[in-house]
Design a protein around this motif. Sequence first.
Motif, PDB file in Angstrom:
ATOM      1  N   ALA A  45       0.823  -1.210   0.000  1.00  8.91           N
ATOM      2  CA  ALA A  45       0.000   0.000   0.000  1.00  8.91           C
ATOM      3  C   ALA A  45       0.852   1.252   0.000  1.00  8.91           C
ATOM      4  N   VAL A  88       1.776  -4.429  11.814  1.00  5.98           N
ATOM      5  CA  VAL A  88       0.602  -3.752  12.367  1.00  5.98           C
ATOM      6  C   VAL A  88      -0.154  -3.091  11.221  1.00  5.98           C
ATOM      7  N   PRO A  89      -1.330  -3.596  10.938  1.00  9.63           N
ATOM      8  CA  PRO A  89      -2.085  -3.010   9.830  1.00  9.63           C
ATOM      9  C   PRO A  89      -2.711  -1.678  10.221  1.00  9.63           C
ATOM     10  N   SER A  90      -3.082  -0.941   9.220  1.00 12.53           N
ATOM     11  CA  SER A  90      -3.750   0.337   9.457  1.00 12.53           C
ATOM     12  C   SER A  90      -5.124   0.105  10.058  1.00 12.53           C
ATOM     13  N   ARG A  91      -5.457   0.906  11.049  1.00 12.10           N
ATOM     14  CA  ARG A  91      -6.802   0.816  11.619  1.00 12.10           C
ATOM     15  C   ARG A  91      -7.840   1.367  10.647  1.00 12.10           C
ATOM     16  N   LYS A  92      -7.371   2.263   9.795  1.00 11.03           N
ATOM     17  CA  LYS A  92      -8.319   2.877   8.867  1.00 11.03           C
ATOM     18  C   LYS A  92      -8.648   1.967   7.696  1.00 11.03           C
ATOM     19  N   ALA A  93      -7.641   1.225   7.276  1.00  7.57           N
ATOM     20  CA  ALA A  93      -7.823   0.335   6.112  1.00  7.57           C
ATOM     21  C   ALA A  93      -8.461   1.103   4.956  1.00  7.57           C
ATOM     22  N   ARG A  94      -7.969   2.280   4.709  1.00  5.59           N
ATOM     23  CA  ARG A  94      -8.551   3.102   3.649  1.00  5.59           C
ATOM     24  C   ARG A  94      -7.519   3.255   2.527  1.00  5.59           C
ATOM     25  N   LYS A 146      -7.347   4.058  -1.745  1.00 10.94           N
ATOM     26  CA  LYS A 146      -8.164   4.629  -2.816  1.00 10.94           C
ATOM     27  C   LYS A 146      -7.604   4.178  -4.158  1.00 10.94           C
ATOM     28  N   PHE A 198      -3.738   3.875  -3.451  1.00 11.01           N
ATOM     29  CA  PHE A 198      -2.906   4.706  -2.586  1.00 11.01           C
ATOM     30  C   PHE A 198      -3.706   5.169  -1.373  1.00 11.01           C
TER      31      PHE A 198
END
Lengths: 219, 478
Positions: free
Chosen positions: A25, A48-54, A56, A219
Motif C-alpha cells: 500500500a 501492524v495493519p492500518s486501523r483505517k484500512a482506507r 483509494k 494509494f
Amino acid sequence: MFRKYLILMAFLAGCDDGGSTPEGAGGAGGGADMGAGGAGGGGEFELVPSRKARVKFKGGERALGDLAVALELDRASACTELGIYDCVTQVHRIALGGVEPYELRINDPLEVIPVTAAIAADRVALVACGQRVAADFEDPQNAKVFKVLASGDATAETLGASVDALYDRILMRTPNAEEAAALVALHADVVAEEGGDGRATWAKLACFAVATTLESLFF
Amino acid sequence: MLRWMSLALALAAAPALARPVAPSAFCAAWPDATPCGAGPADCTTCHTAPPQRNLFGAQLDAQIAGARPLTDAQFLMALPAALAAVEAQDADGDGVGNREELSVGTSPSDALSKPGEGKCPESIENNGWDVCNRDLTYVFRKVHLDFCGRSPSRDALGDFKADPSEAAIEAALAACLKTEYWIGRDGAVWNLANRKIRPLASIKAGEGEGDIPLGDYFDDYAYFVYTQTGDRDAREVLTGNYFVAEVRTDKGTVYEPWNRTADAEFELRGFGPAQLVNMQRRAGMLTHRWFLMSNTMFTGVPRTTAAQAYRAFLGLDISRLEGLEPVEGEPVDYDEKGVQEAECARCHSTLDPLTYPFTRYEGIGGGTGRALPFSYNGNRHNTFVAVDGPGMADLPEAGVLFGQPVANLLEWAQVAANSDAFARATLLDYWKLLFGEAPRPEETAEFDQLWQDFKTTHEYRVERMLHALVKTEAYGVP
C-alpha cells in the motif's frame, strides 16, 4: 498459465485481512526481509495493519500516467485498444473511475468500483508492459527497463536485475527477498509452458504482475 | 422530472422511512453523541438505508412499543425511554456499550469498530507505514496523487525521504494546486461542478455546439473553478456578479473574469451563449443562463431550480428529506399544483418559500409575455396567470431560507453563502474527492473544525482549507 500468475499476483498484492506486504500500500521504505503477504507472518516482527484500512483506487488516468512514467512510455500511446482508442480516456473511462458528464451524464465516479475495473486495469497494464518489452527486446542496446535481460540469457542474475528494475520504477522501492524469488520463479513456469528461453514473455508477465499489485493501483 | 417529484412526495408520505424528527430528537437526548457534532444526527446512526435499521436501530426499535406506523408524537414520546433502555446494551456485541461507542465516535452497529482498537508498530521502518501517527512520506505521495494526478518522481521521493518536512509537503501542494490536473478543463475541480451544472452536450451553445443550443455550460464550469482557486472567496459561487472565461495558454489554463451588458453579449457572442441577467440581479451560478435554462425551463414556480440550488450548493436534498425547515403558513399553492395536500405539504412548506426568489428569473419561456429568456423580469409571475391560475398574481418574490426571510434572490444567495450548510457542503465536496467517502464517525470532529475554520480563519478560501485538510489526522495517518 494465466491462473498461475493470478495466484502470483494475489501473493504479491498480499490481499488477506491483515496482510498487505509490509511495504505494501505504498512502500515507504527498505525492509528487505519481511514476509510478503502475511501479517505477523515472518516471526521477526508483527506487522501492524492500518486501523483505517482506507486505500483509494488511483483510477485509470493516474494509474496509466504513473505506469507510463515508470516504463518510459509516451502517455498518449502507452495504451490503446485496437491501436486506435485510448484505453483510459476513451474505452475504459467509466470502469476505471472516470466521469463523462456531457453525453453520458455520468457526473461522478461510480460509487462502487465495477467488476470490469479489474479486467480493464489488467488490460491497461498488459498493453503498457507489452509495449515496453517489445521495444526493449527489439533494441536491447537502448532498452529502458529490461536491458540486461534483453541483452543476455535468462539467469538468476538477469532475472533478478529485471525484478529490481520493475520494483524500483513502478513501486519506487526494492523488492524483498520473497517478492523477488516469486517473480524469478515465474520464469521456470513460462519456459515449461512455452518452451524457448521465455525471456520476453516472462518480462511482460513480471511487469504485469508488479503493475497490477494493490500497491501500484491504490494509494 | 415528474417522476422525481412523485418520488419525493412518496418519500415524504411514507411512514416507514427514517423520520425527519428523529435525528434532532436523538441529539436532544444524547447530545454528546459524535454524530450530533454537526447538527442533527445522520440517518445512518440508526439505519443502513432507511427504512432498514442497523443493529443499533433495531435494538432501539424493539424498545419502542405501540402499533406501527407510529405518529411523530408517539415516536418522540417513546424515544427518550427507549434510548435509556439501550444505552448500556451492546448492539454489535463488541463488548462496548452503545452510548459509549457513540460518544467516542465508533459505531454501535459494527463489531469491528470499537474504541482502542489496534496498536502501534514497534518499528516504522519494518512496518512500512506509521499507522499511528502522521506519516510524512505517505502524505507527500498522497498529495502528489490527489492534487497533481501523479506519483512523485523517484528523485523527488528520494530527496523527500532524505529530509522529510512539512514545508516540502506545503510546497508540493502549492505547486499541485496550479496544475492542469487540478484546475484545467475536466480536471479535479472542474469535475466537482458536474453535479451542480448537470451539463448536456446536445443542448450546449458556444464551443462544441449541440443540435439545439440553449446555453453554454462552459461559462459555469469556468466560473466555478475560478471561485475555488487562486485564494478567492468561494462564496462568490453564489454571490458574484461577473462571469469568467476559460483561457488556454502555453503555460496552462487561466480563468479571467469579465463583465458585459446583455447588449454587449449579443454583439460579441451572439444569442446562443449570451448571459442575459443584468449585473444588478446576478447571484453567481444561480443566475447563469445554463442554470436557469436547465432547471427553470418553462415553469412559473421553479421548484426544481430552488431544489437544485439547495442540493448542489448547500448539500441539502429535499427529495431525501434533508434540510426541511417548514415555514408557518406555507405552502400557499399559488400555482394550483395541490401542494397543500397532507402528503405534499411537509416538503413544500420548506421548498416553496425557498423557491419564490427564483420566480422572477426567466427560464426558456412558458409565460404569456414576450420576455427575454434567461433574464430577470420583475413581472414574470403575472405572465403565468393564464397558465397556472390567478393565484400567480399574488406570488411573492420574497421567500425564506433557513428560517430567515429574504427579499429576493440576491438576499437568498447571501444567506446561503454565509450559512453553515454552505461551508459544510463545500468541504464535503473536497473531502469526498480526497478520501473517496464522507467523513467516518471518528473523523467528524476534524471535519467540523475544518468547515468552521473555512468560515473564519480560512476566509472561505478553498486552497487555505485544503492546506489545512492535508494536515489532519484523517489525511495524514495511514
